[in-house]
Design a protein around this motif. Structure first.
Motif, PDB file in Angstrom:
ATOM      1  N   PRO A  33     -18.037 -49.396 -42.648  1.00 12.79           N
ATOM      2  CA  PRO A  33     -17.520 -48.862 -43.919  1.00 12.79           C
ATOM      3  C   PRO A  33     -17.792 -47.369 -44.114  1.00 12.79           C
ATOM      4  CG  PRO A  33     -19.426 -50.288 -44.302  1.00 12.79           C
ATOM      5  CD  PRO A  33     -19.107 -50.392 -42.849  1.00 12.79           C
ATOM      6  N   GLU A  34     -18.700 -46.812 -43.309  1.00 14.09           N
ATOM      7  CA  GLU A  34     -18.931 -45.364 -43.423  1.00 14.09           C
ATOM      8  C   GLU A  34     -17.842 -44.581 -42.689  1.00 14.09           C
ATOM      9  OE1 GLU A  34     -22.918 -44.142 -42.812  1.00 14.09           O
ATOM     10  OE2 GLU A  34     -23.432 -45.307 -44.611  1.00 14.09           O
ATOM     11  N   VAL A  35     -17.152 -45.263 -41.796  1.00 16.81           N
ATOM     12  CA  VAL A  35     -16.109 -44.622 -40.977  1.00 16.81           C
ATOM     13  C   VAL A  35     -14.716 -44.966 -41.495  1.00 16.81           C
ATOM     14  CG1 VAL A  35     -15.139 -44.498 -38.641  1.00 16.81           C
ATOM     15  CG2 VAL A  35     -17.623 -44.678 -38.955  1.00 16.81           C
ATOM     16  N   TRP A  36     -14.531 -46.223 -41.896  1.00 23.61           N
ATOM     17  CA  TRP A  36     -13.201 -46.721 -42.231  1.00 23.61           C
ATOM     18  C   TRP A  36     -13.119 -47.175 -43.682  1.00 23.61           C
ATOM     19  CZ3 TRP A  36      -9.804 -45.544 -38.702  1.00 23.61           C
ATOM     20  CH2 TRP A  36     -10.198 -45.472 -37.369  1.00 23.61           C
ATOM     21  N   ARG A  37     -11.999 -46.853 -44.329  1.00 19.79           N
ATOM     22  CA  ARG A  37     -11.715 -47.354 -45.678  1.00 19.79           C
ATOM     23  C   ARG A  37     -10.650 -48.440 -45.535  1.00 19.79           C
ATOM     24  NH1 ARG A  37      -7.892 -45.583 -49.064  1.00 19.79           N
ATOM     25  NH2 ARG A  37      -7.569 -43.664 -47.893  1.00 19.79           N
ATOM     26  N   PRO A  38     -11.008 -49.725 -45.766  1.00 19.58           N
ATOM     27  CA  PRO A  38     -10.038 -50.799 -45.550  1.00 19.58           C
ATOM     28  C   PRO A  38      -8.853 -50.691 -46.513  1.00 19.58           C
ATOM     29  CG  PRO A  38     -12.263 -51.693 -45.884  1.00 19.58           C
ATOM     30  CD  PRO A  38     -12.321 -50.236 -46.224  1.00 19.58           C
TER      31      PRO A  38
ATOM     32  N   ARG B 137      -6.634 -38.891 -31.467  1.00 18.94           N
ATOM     33  CA  ARG B 137      -7.308 -38.369 -32.662  1.00 18.94           C
ATOM     34  C   ARG B 137      -7.007 -39.312 -33.819  1.00 18.94           C
ATOM     35  NH1 ARG B 137     -10.348 -34.418 -34.021  1.00 18.94           N
ATOM     36  NH2 ARG B 137     -10.246 -33.912 -36.222  1.00 18.94           N
ATOM     37  N   ALA B 138      -7.682 -40.452 -33.767  1.00 17.70           N
ATOM     38  CA  ALA B 138      -7.327 -41.569 -34.650  1.00 17.70           C
ATOM     39  C   ALA B 138      -7.468 -41.201 -36.121  1.00 17.70           C
ATOM     40  CB  ALA B 138      -8.216 -42.760 -34.329  1.00 17.70           C
ATOM     41  N   ARG B 139      -6.487 -41.596 -36.895  1.00 19.48           N
ATOM     42  CA  ARG B 139      -6.540 -41.486 -38.355  1.00 19.48           C
ATOM     43  C   ARG B 139      -6.546 -42.876 -38.992  1.00 19.48           C
ATOM     44  NH1 ARG B 139      -8.524 -37.046 -38.871  1.00 19.48           N
ATOM     45  NH2 ARG B 139      -8.213 -37.338 -41.094  1.00 19.48           N
TER      46      ARG B 139
ATOM     47  N   VAL C  66     -14.939 -37.565 -41.174  1.00 18.67           N
ATOM     48  CA  VAL C  66     -15.603 -38.448 -40.213  1.00 18.67           C
ATOM     49  C   VAL C  66     -14.951 -38.214 -38.855  1.00 18.67           C
ATOM     50  CG1 VAL C  66     -16.006 -40.848 -39.538  1.00 18.67           C
ATOM     51  CG2 VAL C  66     -16.174 -40.183 -41.942  1.00 18.67           C
ATOM     52  N   ARG C  67     -15.790 -38.127 -37.818  1.00 19.94           N
ATOM     53  CA  ARG C  67     -15.245 -37.924 -36.473  1.00 19.94           C
ATOM     54  C   ARG C  67     -14.549 -39.216 -36.006  1.00 19.94           C
ATOM     55  NH1 ARG C  67     -17.230 -34.876 -31.795  1.00 19.94           N
ATOM     56  NH2 ARG C  67     -18.841 -34.000 -33.132  1.00 19.94           N
ATOM     57  N   PRO C  68     -13.292 -39.105 -35.507  1.00 22.31           N
ATOM     58  CA  PRO C  68     -12.583 -40.332 -35.111  1.00 22.31           C
ATOM     59  C   PRO C  68     -13.264 -41.017 -33.924  1.00 22.31           C
ATOM     60  CG  PRO C  68     -11.139 -38.400 -35.025  1.00 22.31           C
ATOM     61  CD  PRO C  68     -12.517 -37.899 -35.307  1.00 22.31           C
TER      62      PRO C  68
ATOM     63  N   GLU D  88     -12.844 -45.778 -29.525  1.00 25.07           N
ATOM     64  CA  GLU D  88     -12.413 -47.149 -29.243  1.00 25.07           C
ATOM     65  C   GLU D  88     -12.312 -47.952 -30.519  1.00 25.07           C
ATOM     66  OE1 GLU D  88     -14.637 -49.210 -26.258  1.00 25.07           O
ATOM     67  OE2 GLU D  88     -14.687 -47.428 -24.985  1.00 25.07           O
ATOM     68  N   ALA D  89     -11.345 -48.871 -30.543  1.00 27.33           N
ATOM     69  CA  ALA D  89     -11.192 -49.746 -31.709  1.00 27.33           C
ATOM     70  C   ALA D  89     -12.477 -50.562 -31.873  1.00 27.33           C
ATOM     71  CB  ALA D  89      -9.991 -50.653 -31.524  1.00 27.33           C
ATOM     72  N   PRO D  90     -12.977 -50.661 -33.114  1.00 24.70           N
ATOM     73  CA  PRO D  90     -14.286 -51.268 -33.325  1.00 24.70           C
ATOM     74  C   PRO D  90     -14.291 -52.791 -33.363  1.00 24.70           C
ATOM     75  CG  PRO D  90     -13.410 -50.455 -35.394  1.00 24.70           C
ATOM     76  CD  PRO D  90     -12.416 -50.094 -34.338  1.00 24.70           C
ATOM     77  N   LEU D  91     -13.144 -53.432 -33.169  1.00 31.16           N
ATOM     78  CA  LEU D  91     -13.131 -54.894 -33.280  1.00 31.16           C
ATOM     79  C   LEU D  91     -11.907 -55.472 -32.596  1.00 31.16           C
ATOM     80  CD1 LEU D  91     -10.958 -55.323 -35.952  1.00 31.16           C
ATOM     81  CD2 LEU D  91     -12.951 -54.286 -36.998  1.00 31.16           C
ATOM     82  N   ALA D  92     -11.928 -56.783 -32.433  1.00 28.57           N
ATOM     83  CA  ALA D  92     -10.776 -57.515 -31.899  1.00 28.57           C
ATOM     84  C   ALA D  92     -10.405 -58.581 -32.914  1.00 28.57           C
ATOM     85  CB  ALA D  92     -11.129 -58.149 -30.567  1.00 28.57           C
TER      86      ALA D  92
END
Ligand code: 3AM
Length: 173
Positions: A26-31, A80-82, A129-131, A134-138
């Motif tokens: 949650p510190e990196v991604w806003r759902p 450069r993921a957004r 936040v630095r992108p 790798e995707a953090p989940l599956a």
């Protein structure tokens, strides 16, 4: 009005995608909120309100839901993921091409030159936040059919956008 046309998602799929978005750091991604999850078919951008009359028949021409499946979790753009997205597998291309061509014929849309890559955005990178690389989940694959195609107006706020449906075409399952 900022307009886009999207395929909606059934509730069980929105629940699974909401859980996935909330499982990311949650510190990196806003759902994305469950009610905002969708598959964009055409982003029209800023259009005058009177265009809605020309867009409505294009949306309402759709009546059958393609059988789709959730695929991999991907970062977009890759370098450069957004946003954190879930790929959609299955025959959605025909529906998207019809909507795109219909909107173009109605004189309200210039189709994208990039190939259509069906996806659902499930989380957005927080500011400053630095992108991640790798995707953090599956995610487990889930089969589904979209319940409707909808013309939305997107309203931008300080903390993201809210989407309001203007025209909704229910799809036979
Ligand atoms: O469903 P997603 O999140 O992929 O990214 C925006 C969102 O797509 C996209 O339209 C959907 C509803 O806002 N969008 C926003 N601005 C855009 C633009 N200039 C855009 N798509 C293409 N070009």
């Amino acid at each position: 009005m900022r307009l886009f046309v999207a395929l909606d998602l059934p509730e069980d799929v929105r629940d699974a995608l909401t859980a996935a978005g909330q499982a990311a750091d949650p510190e990196v991604w806003r759902p994305v909120k469950p009610e905002s999850l969708h598959i964009t078919l055409a982003f029209l951008g800023e259009r005058p309100e009177e265009d809605v009359e020309a867009i409505a028949p294009v949306v309402l021409a759709e009546s059958v839901a393609p059988r789709l499946e959730l695929g991999d979790v991907l970062l977009l753009p890759p370098r450069r993921a957004r946003v954190l997205t879930v790929e959609i597998h299955g025959p959605l291309g025909d529906l998207q091409a019809r909507v795109s061509a219909g909107l173009e014929a109605a004189g309200v849309y210039t189709p994208e030159t990039r190939p259509f890559r069906a996806h659902v955005t499930i989380a957005r990178l927080r500011p400053r936040v630095r992108p991640p690389r790798e995707a953090p989940l599956a995610l487990a694959p889930i089969a589904f059919a979209g319940p409707s195609v909808t013309l939305y107006v997107s309203r931008l706020h300080q903390h993201g956008a809210t989407y309001q449906p203007l025209v909704k075409a229910p799809l036979a399952q």
